[in-house]
Design a protein around this motif. Structure first.
Motif, PDB file in Angstrom:
ATOM      1  N   ALA A 276       0.835  -1.204   0.000  1.00  0.00           N
ATOM      2  CA  ALA A 276       0.000   0.000   0.000  1.00  0.00           C
ATOM      3  C   ALA A 276       0.866   1.248   0.000  1.00  0.00           C
ATOM      4  O   ALA A 276       0.572   2.223  -0.705  1.00  0.00           O
ATOM      5  N   ASN A 277       1.944   1.218   0.768  1.00  0.00           N
ATOM      6  CA  ASN A 277       2.839   2.382   0.814  1.00  0.00           C
ATOM      7  C   ASN A 277       3.456   2.673  -0.548  1.00  0.00           C
ATOM      8  O   ASN A 277       3.574   3.831  -0.972  1.00  0.00           O
ATOM      9  N   GLU A 278       3.850   1.626  -1.269  1.00  0.00           N
ATOM     10  CA  GLU A 278       4.438   1.804  -2.595  1.00  0.00           C
ATOM     11  C   GLU A 278       3.431   2.415  -3.569  1.00  0.00           C
ATOM     12  O   GLU A 278       3.775   3.283  -4.371  1.00  0.00           O
ATOM     13  N   VAL A 350       4.191  11.769   2.578  1.00  0.00           N
ATOM     14  CA  VAL A 350       4.454  10.676   1.632  1.00  0.00           C
ATOM     15  C   VAL A 350       5.954  10.386   1.581  1.00  0.00           C
ATOM     16  O   VAL A 350       6.374   9.223   1.508  1.00  0.00           O
ATOM     17  N   GLY A 351       6.765  11.436   1.653  1.00  0.00           N
ATOM     18  CA  GLY A 351       8.216  11.248   1.646  1.00  0.00           C
ATOM     19  C   GLY A 351       8.696  10.455   2.847  1.00  0.00           C
ATOM     20  O   GLY A 351       9.559   9.575   2.728  1.00  0.00           O
ATOM     21  N   ILE A 352       8.147  10.750   4.014  1.00  0.00           N
ATOM     22  CA  ILE A 352       8.520  10.011   5.229  1.00  0.00           C
ATOM     23  C   ILE A 352       8.018   8.578   5.133  1.00  0.00           C
ATOM     24  O   ILE A 352       8.699   7.625   5.545  1.00  0.00           O
ATOM     25  N   LEU A 353       6.820   8.417   4.577  1.00  0.00           N
ATOM     26  CA  LEU A 353       6.240   7.080   4.391  1.00  0.00           C
ATOM     27  C   LEU A 353       7.136   6.241   3.493  1.00  0.00           C
ATOM     28  O   LEU A 353       7.363   5.051   3.745  1.00  0.00           O
ATOM     29  N   GLU A 354       7.667   6.874   2.437  1.00  0.00           N
ATOM     30  CA  GLU A 354       8.532   6.162   1.492  1.00  0.00           C
ATOM     31  C   GLU A 354       9.806   5.668   2.186  1.00  0.00           C
ATOM     32  O   GLU A 354      10.312   4.590   1.888  1.00  0.00           O
ATOM     33  N   LYS A 355      10.322   6.467   3.129  1.00  0.00           N
ATOM     34  CA  LYS A 355      11.521   6.070   3.866  1.00  0.00           C
ATOM     35  C   LYS A 355      11.229   4.969   4.883  1.00  0.00           C
ATOM     36  O   LYS A 355      12.138   4.306   5.368  1.00  0.00           O
ATOM     37  N   VAL A 362       4.615   9.507  12.689  1.00  0.00           N
ATOM     38  CA  VAL A 362       3.637   9.575  13.779  1.00  0.00           C
ATOM     39  C   VAL A 362       3.849  10.842  14.600  1.00  0.00           C
ATOM     40  O   VAL A 362       2.893  11.540  14.964  1.00  0.00           O
ATOM     41  N   SER A 363       5.118  11.178  14.869  1.00  0.00           N
ATOM     42  CA  SER A 363       5.426  12.379  15.646  1.00  0.00           C
ATOM     43  C   SER A 363       4.948  13.636  14.936  1.00  0.00           C
ATOM     44  O   SER A 363       4.341  14.520  15.555  1.00  0.00           O
ATOM     45  N   VAL A 364       5.207  13.716  13.625  1.00  0.00           N
ATOM     46  CA  VAL A 364       4.804  14.883  12.839  1.00  0.00           C
ATOM     47  C   VAL A 364       3.283  15.015  12.801  1.00  0.00           C
ATOM     48  O   VAL A 364       2.730  16.108  12.960  1.00  0.00           O
ATOM     49  N   LEU A 365       2.591  13.884  12.602  1.00  0.00           N
ATOM     50  CA  LEU A 365       1.140  13.918  12.503  1.00  0.00           C
ATOM     51  C   LEU A 365       0.484  14.294  13.835  1.00  0.00           C
ATOM     52  O   LEU A 365      -0.476  15.077  13.869  1.00  0.00           O
ATOM     53  N   LYS A 366       1.015  13.769  14.925  1.00  0.00           N
ATOM     54  CA  LYS A 366       0.460  14.116  16.233  1.00  0.00           C
ATOM     55  C   LYS A 366       0.707  15.593  16.545  1.00  0.00           C
ATOM     56  O   LYS A 366      -0.144  16.274  17.125  1.00  0.00           O
TER      57      LYS A 366
END
Length: 441
Positions: A276-278, A350-355, A362-366
């Motif tokens: 899903a991430n890809e 998306v960039g963090i997800l790709e890494k 999670v930290s950024v979203l919270k």
């Protein structure tokens, strides 16, 4: 190194031009004389043109030159913040994602969260210049004071504002070269003085309001939420609006490229082998290939939210007098600054997800959820944004937005919404109005 104008003035002043006889004997000297004469003429014409223009006009024209640089927001943002950190490395400590870096670490300037923040800052400059150009000083002052209020918790002093101002002038000099004349510089100094003064006033007022309850604060200041409606206009309307027609054409090209790459069945077959991430990363990469994709996607997203919930207009001071179908709203500089920042944050996520760096994500979203705590966003609000995001992706990707891709985005957005709601809940429990750093600017 002297500028071309200064070189020309020096050569002319020191009787560099040889006699006509010598020039006639040496074609190289004749050609150099011709170039110097052209430079002198261009210099005199520019001086004459500048003398008839106001500081606001010079600022608007010079910034228009900057915006012609490809990816100017990223380019200018990197120059600006590199200079800030170079002059004061302690500033790194103001950003949670930058604390582990040094000022000369290239990896910092490739960090997706840095990119989201720096492009948002440059987008705010673009918005401010637009308001200066239109002469809408009331809106400009309101926006700047609100922005200053957001920075109140960081205890910014005049020294900090001077640091940013000096770095902005440095950025302009790098971007404009010889076009950054003394008069243009003087104009920017004056404009930045207005910006910094109003932001400091806003910070002072925010501190004075610190005793108010959350509800009272919410009533007093404009909320930053999300706006929009279906962006693509009818063919007839698009033909009347060349800009919209061009954006529709670009989106149509994206659709065509996908269709030429293979059938939907072949695409879905290869998709089953990807995570899903890809699928999220690859589909967003397609969106990002659309010229000015942040503006295009931002308009689609925000138009859709407004179309589904027109009351969201009231959350923006610059949008309160508009209706969801008013095209003028989506050309408003502050709308553009906010919408591109939102899309930039999606790009960062998306960039963090790709890494695969889920802890950072999670930290950024919270942290982002905590910033929205004061607006009392509910699950219904997040569902509205999620539905509008899917609509945006479907519009931009068309047949490339397959069931597998949609399912992947639904799952990823579910994580985003869940972590933002957790961040908001934790912030309320701690009585925190805003989190550590300002991403939206």
């Amino acid at each position: 190194m002297a500028t071309i104008d200064n070189q020309a003035a020096f050569l002319i002043t020191n009787s560099y031009l040889l006699t006509e006889i010598a020039a006639n004997k040496d074609p190289k000297i004749a050609e150099q004389n011709r170039i110097i004469a052209e430079q002198k003429k261009a210099f005199e014409e520019r001086e004459a043109a500048e003398s008839s223009k106001s500081p606001n006009e010079l600022v608007a024209e010079s910034w228009a030159t900057v915006t012609k640089i490809p990816d100017y927001q990223k380019v200018a943002g990197e120059i600006l913040f590199r200079r800030i950190f170079e002059l004061n490395a302690d500033a790194l400590g103001l950003f949670s994602f930058a604390k582990t870096y040094k000022a000369d670490d290239d990896a910092l300037y490739k960090d997706p969260i840095f990119t989201a923040h720096s492009t948002a800052v440059v987008g705010t400059v673009t918005a401010a210049v637009g308001l200066f150009e239109s002469g809408d000083m009331n809106t400009l002052i309101s926006v700047l004071k609100d922005l200053g209020g957001k920075h109140a918790e960081f205890n910014f002093t005049k020294v900090h504002y001077d640091l940013v101002g000096g770095s902005l002038l440095y950025t302009l000099e790098k971007a404009l070269g010889d076009a950054f004349t003394p008069k243009v510089k003087q104009s920017w100094v004056g404009v930045y003085d207005v910006i910094s003064q109003q932001m400091m006033v806003g910070a002072a007022e925010a501190k004075a309001d610190s005793h108010l309850t959350e509800e009272e604060k919410a009533e007093k200041k404009a909320a930053e939420a999300i706006v929009s409606g279906s962006y693509l206009l009818t063919e007839a309307t698009a033909n009347e609006d060349k800009a919209t027609a061009e954006q529709n054409r670009l989106i149509a090209e994206q659709k065509k490229k996908y269709e030429q790459a293979g059938t939907a069945e072949e695409g879905e077959s290869s998709e089953t082998e990807k995570s899903a991430n890809e699928l999220v990363v690859e589909s967003w990469a397609i969106v990002s290939q659309i010229p000015d994709y942040e503006k295009v996607a931002g308009k689609i997203l925000f138009r859709r939210v407004f179309e589904l919930n027109g009351e969201a207009l009231g959350l923006f001071p610059f949008a309160e007098t508009y209706k969801p179908e008013d095209d003028a709203l989506y050309d408003h500089p502050m709308f553009t600054a906010h919408s591109t920042a939102v899309v930039g944050t999606v790009t960062a996520a998306v960039g963090i997800l790709e890494k695969g760096d889920m802890d950072t994500l999670v930290s950024v979203l919270k942290d982002l959820g905590a910033k929205h705590a004061q607006f009392d966003f509910t699950k219904e609000h997040y569902d509205l944004v999620g539905e509008s995001l899917l609509f945006t992706l479907e519009t931009a990707l068309d047949k490339a937005f397959t069931p597998n891709v949609k399912e992947a985005w639904v799952g990823v957005y579910g994580v985003i919404a869940e972590q933002m709601m957790k961040g908001a809940a934790e912030a309320k429990a701690q009585g925190v109005e805003e989190s550590e750093e300002v991403i939206w600017v």
